[in-house]
Design an enzyme around this catalytic site. Structure first.
Site, PDB file in Angstrom:
ATOM      1  N   PRO A 374       0.847  -1.203   0.000  1.00 36.14           N
ATOM      2  CA  PRO A 374       0.000   0.000   0.000  1.00 36.14           C
ATOM      3  C   PRO A 374       0.879   1.249   0.000  1.00 36.14           C
ATOM      4  O   PRO A 374       1.414   1.653   1.025  1.00 36.14           O
ATOM      5  CB  PRO A 374      -0.820  -0.134   1.292  1.00 36.14           C
ATOM      6  N   ASP A 548       5.609   2.509   2.565  1.00 39.28           N
ATOM      7  CA  ASP A 548       4.707   1.377   2.786  1.00 39.28           C
ATOM      8  C   ASP A 548       3.852   1.721   4.011  1.00 39.28           C
ATOM      9  O   ASP A 548       4.349   1.769   5.133  1.00 39.28           O
ATOM     10  CB  ASP A 548       5.566   0.120   3.028  1.00 39.28           C
ATOM     11  N   HIS A 549       2.583   1.951   3.765  1.00 39.71           N
ATOM     12  CA  HIS A 549       1.715   2.448   4.838  1.00 39.71           C
ATOM     13  C   HIS A 549       1.459   1.394   5.911  1.00 39.71           C
ATOM     14  O   HIS A 549       0.938   1.694   6.987  1.00 39.71           O
ATOM     15  CB  HIS A 549       0.399   2.956   4.250  1.00 39.71           C
ATOM     16  N   ARG A 550       1.825   0.140   5.639  1.00 37.31           N
ATOM     17  CA  ARG A 550       1.687  -0.872   6.696  1.00 37.31           C
ATOM     18  C   ARG A 550       2.730  -0.657   7.771  1.00 37.31           C
ATOM     19  O   ARG A 550       2.563  -1.080   8.911  1.00 37.31           O
ATOM     20  CB  ARG A 550       1.870  -2.280   6.101  1.00 37.31           C
TER      21      ARG A 550
END
Ligand code: CAO
Length: 576
Positions: A374, A548-550
């Site tokens: 993401p 990476d939004h995680r």
């Protein structure tokens, strides 16, 4: 009383000298009757051989790679019960050996896997020699009764070659492909996925064309006769589609299986790369909704093992693996339309040019990273007016040394400082853990005539600006000449993609997995910047940070980018 009995390969239909591809038990294991012991495979069929009785495995007599046939001893079993003679017991118990299971020879022995395996109706128009119909039916596969069609590999209207696989059938322990008896065009399909078929069930109606038609029509229906027919010569191994692979997706409560051929056509992978797995692994994967096409096999000849499927699912659940291969009925799986097929030549002249090897490799990686990570991109600007003056000064001083300092060398240095302050940017996801790296290997995207590559500068934290500039220029030259070794492109912890020498105001760089962030740099430009009392002309550098939004929150990304901007605006801060 404890008996020692030999468990042997039962009658599996004259399945001669077939290879053991998996040994599913170990010495000392306690096994149940019917438990699968080994998997054997020919080029068109694989099956598991079950235990004839329960007991403890005293000694194993086969290993992976061995060739076995009816009567080969698989193992010695210490059985607690009084036994019938092993052979007899096996013959009674082994589902593969009894007449209800496939006789693998009919679809497995490459010498007989040809056209003779299908019985054909007499050709009504055979006398014309140019066009006739033939009904292709399920051949004698050992009274393989009521077995399920799990894949239909052709469509109506398709042209098929003799020997081309038409459908795959599978029982709980064996799977095999049924090849076409001759070439022609599929007029009508008589089976679909999920149908139960037996010997004699009609598969499809074939319009047989060409001079071979009349000859084929005369071909004997029986495998034994066909094996002497010139046209039923064994097909070369590497010409055949591998028999494995499938994707599944829940649709309206029903399992829809997708032909592996279709799946791979979309993938543009050659048929020989189709996934390779035994029936039980395929069944296991289907139960879990795993697309075997996306699982990497760790077994011999890259065979996918049950453990590979488990590992795949673990990674997918943790969000670090090839999770898109796990179908999710509630829309969680990635289900997209097939790629549009357009005849471009209809609209104007075209030229077709194959992608370079690098483009194919990097394309596959970029695609995976784009789909699985993401991405969010934070855009900011850095005032590099003073830094650009310093760079020019340095280049003047170093004119004779031949090392040209570019903005990228400063950016690498500044990024290392920012990575030290924000360690989660210098990390990788590993399941539920974040692996924080204590080394700073910075990759930079280099544009080459053959495509994009990302050489890595190791231990960038331990190098000065001039060293970085020199190494970068060396690596970029090697990249352009196609001389980078794989080692020079591995181990990166963070990447920079600079398009500043070309243009643009911002862009979205794709994260280079398993890294978690990448900095994109666009062209600097003079801009009026308000200093509180007046507009000043300042050289502003656009910074596009994809993360990476995680792993990284938006606020952390904004802080990282702002901090980077401060460092570039006042490079002395790097020393702090
Ligand atoms: N703003 C304005 N000018 C810039 C600049 C920037 N951000 N960055 C570089 N320049 C200038 C340089 O100063 C140089 O000018 P001079 O020749 O007048 O000194 C000129 O642009 C060319 O620089 P360069 O591109 O040769 O050098 P570099 O260190 O900036 O980049 C390299 C080296 C290998 C990264 C680059 O050649 C390259 O391949 N870039 C493309 C990367 C790419 O394709 N990224 C996209 C990947 S998809 O995400």
């Amino acid at each position: 009383m404890s008996n020692v009995v030999e468990v042997k390969v039962p009658d599996i239909g004259d399945f001669e000298n077939v290879e053991v591809i998996e040994v599913l038990i170990s010495e000392g294991d306690t096994i149940e009757a019917e438990q699968s012991l080994i998997t054997v495979e020919s080029d068109k069929a694989s099956m598991e051989i079950p235990a004839s009785a329960s007991g403890k495995v005293k000694s194993l007599k086969v290993k992976v790679g061995d060739k076995v046939h009816e009567g080969s001893v698989i193992l010695e079993l210490e059985s607690a019960q009084a036994q019938k003679p092993a052979d007899k017991k096996e013959a009674e118990n082994a589902p593969k050996a009894d007449p209800d299971e496939p006789k693998a020879d009919s679809a497995s022995d490459s010498n007989t896997a040809g056209s003779g395996q299908q019985e054909r109706e007499p050709a009504p128009q055979a006398s014309s020699g140019t066009s006739r119909s033939a009904t292709v039916v399920i051949p004698d596969i050992g009274d393989f009764d009521e077995v399920e069609v799990i894949e239909v590999l052709v469509n109506e209207g398709d042209s098929v070659e003799a020997e081309q696989s038409l459908i795959t059938v599978e029982s709980d322990k064996a799977s095999m492909e049924i090849p076409s008896s001759e070439s022609g065009t599929v007029k009508s399909l008589k089976v679909k996925v999920g149908d139960k078929v037996s010997k004699g069930t009609e598969i499809l109606e074939l319009a047989v064309t060409g001079s071979g038609g009349a000859k084929s029509s005369e071909a004997p229906a029986k495998a034994s006769e066909a094996s002497s027919n010139e046209e039923s010569k064994p097909v070369e191994q590497d010409e055949k589609p591998e028999p494995r692979g499938e994707a599944s997706a829940e649709e309206s409560g029903q399992t829809r299986r997708v032909s592996p051929t279709q799946a791979f056509e979309e993938d543009k992978r050659p048929l020989r790369d189709l996934p390779h797995a035994s029936p039980s692994v395929r069944k296991f994967a289907r139960e879990l909704g795993v697309n075997l096409a996306q699982v990497k096999g760790s077994g011999p000849k890259s065979r996918i093992l049950a453990d590979d499927v488990r590992q795949f699912v673990k990674q997918a659940v943790a969000g670090t693996g090839a999770g898109t291969g796990v179908a999710s009925g509630a829309g969680g799986g990635l289900q997209v339309l097939a790629w549009p097929k357009v005849d471009f030549a209809k609209f104007g002249p075209v030229e077709s040019k194959p992608l370079s090897r690098i483009k194919k490799l990097s394309g596959a990686n970029l695609h995976r990273n784009w789909v699985m990570i993401p991405h969010v991109t934070n855009n900011d600007e850095a005032d590099i007016t003073d830094l650009e003056s310093l760079r020019k000064e340095l280049n003047k001083e170093n004119e004779k040394s031949g090392v040209k300092v570019t903005m990228l060398a400063f950016l690498i240095k500044a990024c290392v400082a920012a990575l030290k302050k924000f360690p989660e940017f210098n990390a990788s996801l590993d399941g539920d853990n974040l692996v924080l790296k204590q080394y700073y290997h910075i990759g930079f995207a280099a544009d080459t005539p053959n495509g994009l590559v990302v050489p890595v500068i190791r231990d960038a934290d331990q190098k000065g600006i001039l060293d970085l500039a020199r190494e970068m220029s060396d690596l970029a030259a090697q990249a352009r000449d196609g001389k980078l070794s794989p080692a020079q492109m591995q181990g990166g912890t963070f990447s920079i993609s600079s398009l500043g020498g070309i243009g643009g105001t911002d862009f979205t760089p794709i994260i280079n997995a398993p890294e978690v962030a990448i900095l994109g740099v666009s062209r600097s430009s003079m801009q009026p910047v308000w200093d509180g009392s007046a507009f000043q002309p300042r050289l502003m550098l656009p910074l596009s940070l994809s993360y990476d939004h995680r792993v990284i929150d938006g606020a952390a990304a904004a802080r990282f980018n702002a901090y980077l901007g401060q460092l570039l605006s006042d490079f002395r801060r790097i020393a702090l």
